[in-house]
Design a protein around this motif. Sequence first.
Motif, PDB file in Angstrom:
ATOM      1  N   LYS A 107       0.810   9.717   4.114  1.00  0.00           N
ATOM      2  CA  LYS A 107       2.030   9.001   3.753  1.00  0.00           C
ATOM      3  C   LYS A 107       1.617   7.741   3.010  1.00  0.00           C
ATOM      4  N   SER A 108       2.403   7.345   2.036  1.00  0.00           N
ATOM      5  CA  SER A 108       2.141   6.079   1.356  1.00  0.00           C
ATOM      6  C   SER A 108       3.411   5.588   0.694  1.00  0.00           C
ATOM      7  N   ILE A 109       3.442   4.281   0.467  1.00  0.00           N
ATOM      8  CA  ILE A 109       4.584   3.622  -0.148  1.00  0.00           C
ATOM      9  C   ILE A 109       4.071   2.825  -1.326  1.00  0.00           C
ATOM     10  N   THR A 110       4.540   3.162  -2.517  1.00  0.00           N
ATOM     11  CA  THR A 110       4.069   2.549  -3.751  1.00  0.00           C
ATOM     12  C   THR A 110       5.190   1.736  -4.372  1.00  0.00           C
ATOM     13  N   CYS A 139       8.332   4.150  -4.517  1.00  0.00           N
ATOM     14  CA  CYS A 139       8.298   5.569  -4.141  1.00  0.00           C
ATOM     15  C   CYS A 139       7.774   5.659  -2.716  1.00  0.00           C
ATOM     16  N   ILE A 140       8.553   6.273  -1.839  1.00  0.00           N
ATOM     17  CA  ILE A 140       8.193   6.450  -0.432  1.00  0.00           C
ATOM     18  C   ILE A 140       7.805   7.908  -0.257  1.00  0.00           C
ATOM     19  N   GLY A 141       6.517   8.159  -0.018  1.00  0.00           N
ATOM     20  CA  GLY A 141       6.027   9.537   0.001  1.00  0.00           C
ATOM     21  C   GLY A 141       5.541   9.987   1.361  1.00  0.00           C
ATOM     22  N   PHE A 144       1.438  -3.831  -8.759  1.00  0.00           N
ATOM     23  CA  PHE A 144       1.474  -2.445  -8.285  1.00  0.00           C
ATOM     24  C   PHE A 144       0.751  -2.401  -6.939  1.00  0.00           C
ATOM     25  N   THR A 145       1.456  -2.042  -5.887  1.00  0.00           N
ATOM     26  CA  THR A 145       0.869  -2.047  -4.544  1.00  0.00           C
ATOM     27  C   THR A 145       1.036  -0.693  -3.876  1.00  0.00           C
ATOM     28  N   VAL A 146       0.035  -0.327  -3.099  1.00  0.00           N
ATOM     29  CA  VAL A 146       0.052   0.934  -2.354  1.00  0.00           C
ATOM     30  C   VAL A 146      -0.200   0.608  -0.885  1.00  0.00           C
ATOM     31  N   GLU A 147       0.721   1.008  -0.041  1.00  0.00           N
ATOM     32  CA  GLU A 147       0.605   0.811   1.397  1.00  0.00           C
ATOM     33  C   GLU A 147       0.438   2.168   2.071  1.00  0.00           C
ATOM     34  N   GLU A 148      -0.557   2.279   2.965  1.00  0.00           N
ATOM     35  CA  GLU A 148      -0.859   3.542   3.639  1.00  0.00           C
ATOM     36  C   GLU A 148      -0.702   3.359   5.146  1.00  0.00           C
ATOM     37  N   PRO A 149       0.462   3.671   5.694  1.00  0.00           N
ATOM     38  CA  PRO A 149       0.713   3.398   7.113  1.00  0.00           C
ATOM     39  C   PRO A 149      -0.129   4.211   8.077  1.00  0.00           C
ATOM     40  N   MET A 150      -0.767   5.284   7.607  1.00  0.00           N
ATOM     41  CA  MET A 150      -1.567   6.112   8.502  1.00  0.00           C
ATOM     42  C   MET A 150      -3.063   5.996   8.223  1.00  0.00           C
TER      43      MET A 150
END
Length: 702
Positions: free
Chosen positions: A427-430, A494-496, A555-561
Amino acid sequence: MRHHILSILATLLLATGVQAQTASWTADNGNGTFTNPLFYDEFSDPDILRVGDDYYLAGTTMHSVPGLVILHSKDLVNWENISYCFDRFDFPEDRFSLKNHEEIYGQGVWAPCIRHANGQFYVYTNINGKGLQCYTSKDIHGPWVHHNMKGNIYDLGVLFDDDGKVYAIHGYGEVKCTELEPDMSGPKEGTTKTIIPEGSGVGEGHHIYKIDGMYYLISTDYRPNGRTLCSRSKSIWGPYETRVITADETYGYHAASLTQVPRGEKYRIGHDGTKFALGPLDKDATACTNAHQGGIVQATDGSWWALFMQDFHSIGRTVCLMPMTWEDGWPMVGLKGNLGRAPRTWFKPGTAMGYYGIGQPSEKPHAPYVRSDNFDGKTLGRVWQWNHNPDDKMWSLKGGKLRLTAMPAEQLMWARNTLTQRVIGPKSITTVELSVKGLKDGDVAGLGNINVPCSWVGIVKNGKALTLRCFEQLTNDTIDTEASLPAGKIWLRCIGDYDNDQAQYAYSTDGVTYKTVGRMMPLSYQLITFQGSRHALFAFNTKGVKGGSAEFDNFTVEEPMADRSGNIPFGKTFRIINMATGRPAVCDPHGLLYDTHANDRSERTQFQLIDRGAGTVSLKCVDGRYVKVYGDGLPGDVRFTTNPKEAEVFVWQDYLDHQFMLLSMRNHRYIGKSPTTGSPYSMDFAGPDPARRNGAVLKWEE
């Protein structure tokens, strides 16, 4: 359930803006073990090379540039992107630059082979319509020299033999060997010979090695489903005998829905109005998603490893690191007692195989790329790739922003100078900040998924009016909202949830509060561009003229897992639920491990873990008994002991979302219970099935 998971994810992350990237997926667990995949983003057709104490991994980049990526590692687990073989395709045709409705989607460079000989590095690959290519350099960082070798050779393995001759192995089914000119000028005329005839069940994606005087050919086959084979011979020209060395290792991932176009309708890249569909989903099917095509390598400690690619749904194809065992002269994937399958979590190369935590991590865990980018640098980060050759006069890094000048295009897939990077799972949120002050009439700019079908969210300018638009090509659905942007900025997101093949767009006018737009879109893998989902920053003009400019920032990428440190429930009391039956495990008074009804929360359904170090554990029922396996691990062999020194030692297999498997250190098989036979738990499962419902995949609940 999937809708619910994504809703929770969206709720947690829409309230505030995503900050700078913190943790990113790395396979290294920091305790001497690793968990597959090596990368949770696309890296297909891997080929591995060791030179001294250094490992190099080359992979497919298709139509994206810079092209032919090379990663470096010291331990086979932690990797860093150090080189591309070329910045731009150096062919003049329009199709390499997305000009005049010419394109190379799903073509370009693929299935490379990396070798080192004569004091230099060689990377071989195919370019559609151009034939065999080779890139050479004395320094792995470049610069690289391009040799257009031509010839109809692709998906090849290359061997520099002891006598100085260079051989290429290629072909599907009917496998051929061709000698190459040593100066890389081309194939040596008249040397092509069939070395394995059609009808032998051998496929493609060849990797050729000479080990102790024997020639070993690693190949993959996809009919009727994926398998990896090894063929061996005392001569490069054969005859060869062949064995399957791995099959059905999916790590519990089923085949994804493939993008489909109605029969009789030819898909035109970027054409809105195509009636797309997502293919049928069979969660029990292995298909070709299992670990297959890739190379093998002997590590510095003498152990052998396979680095094979595997399909991870809409993420695309990525790499898994699999231990190998030599058996009767064959390099088999897996461990003794369970050959053909491989653990998802195992000990890193160089970790002493006495297990139990002996050995220290050789390298600090790190991801191969820095994904977030504030565009303050003089160059783009290595993670970025352009969609086809860009027009370098129409983009710039200026004032800490990425500026894209809009060029004519009717749709995202035809938009030149689209900057992309692979999505990262599970999962990631960009999020990206977009300044629209420079847009002109007819301009469209935003954040998209450049896949087939594509989608995007962005700003459309008609005259002086600004419109927020969300477009989904799968349904040809357009959602327009009037945009009031007094500051001239908008934040797009984008919430993936890529393991579950879903994504949704969102936006903010202040960078703090976000609103979703459009539906939770189903995602697919597809064999049109042969790529998974990719984030895209774009600007184009729909009125056939050169437009204004869009400026992107932060531009940021967050990886909750990405942080998996809490995935093993140390210090907790928990129930174990079998994913196949939904029923909890119970320590039966008769002395067997069995299951019970779903509402049983008695003491005998409660477990704790004993940490044995380096990801190894023992399992204890809170009534004081420890799980022990007697005999070969057949049903009924999983019983108990009150002596902690006799407890079975397992390697915890992290399947994320509280799902796990337990691999016995004694027989290298997994604990599980058949969902159909009524037998008690056993220790004879080879691994998970694609749907995770054969009884070997478990879930813990506190």
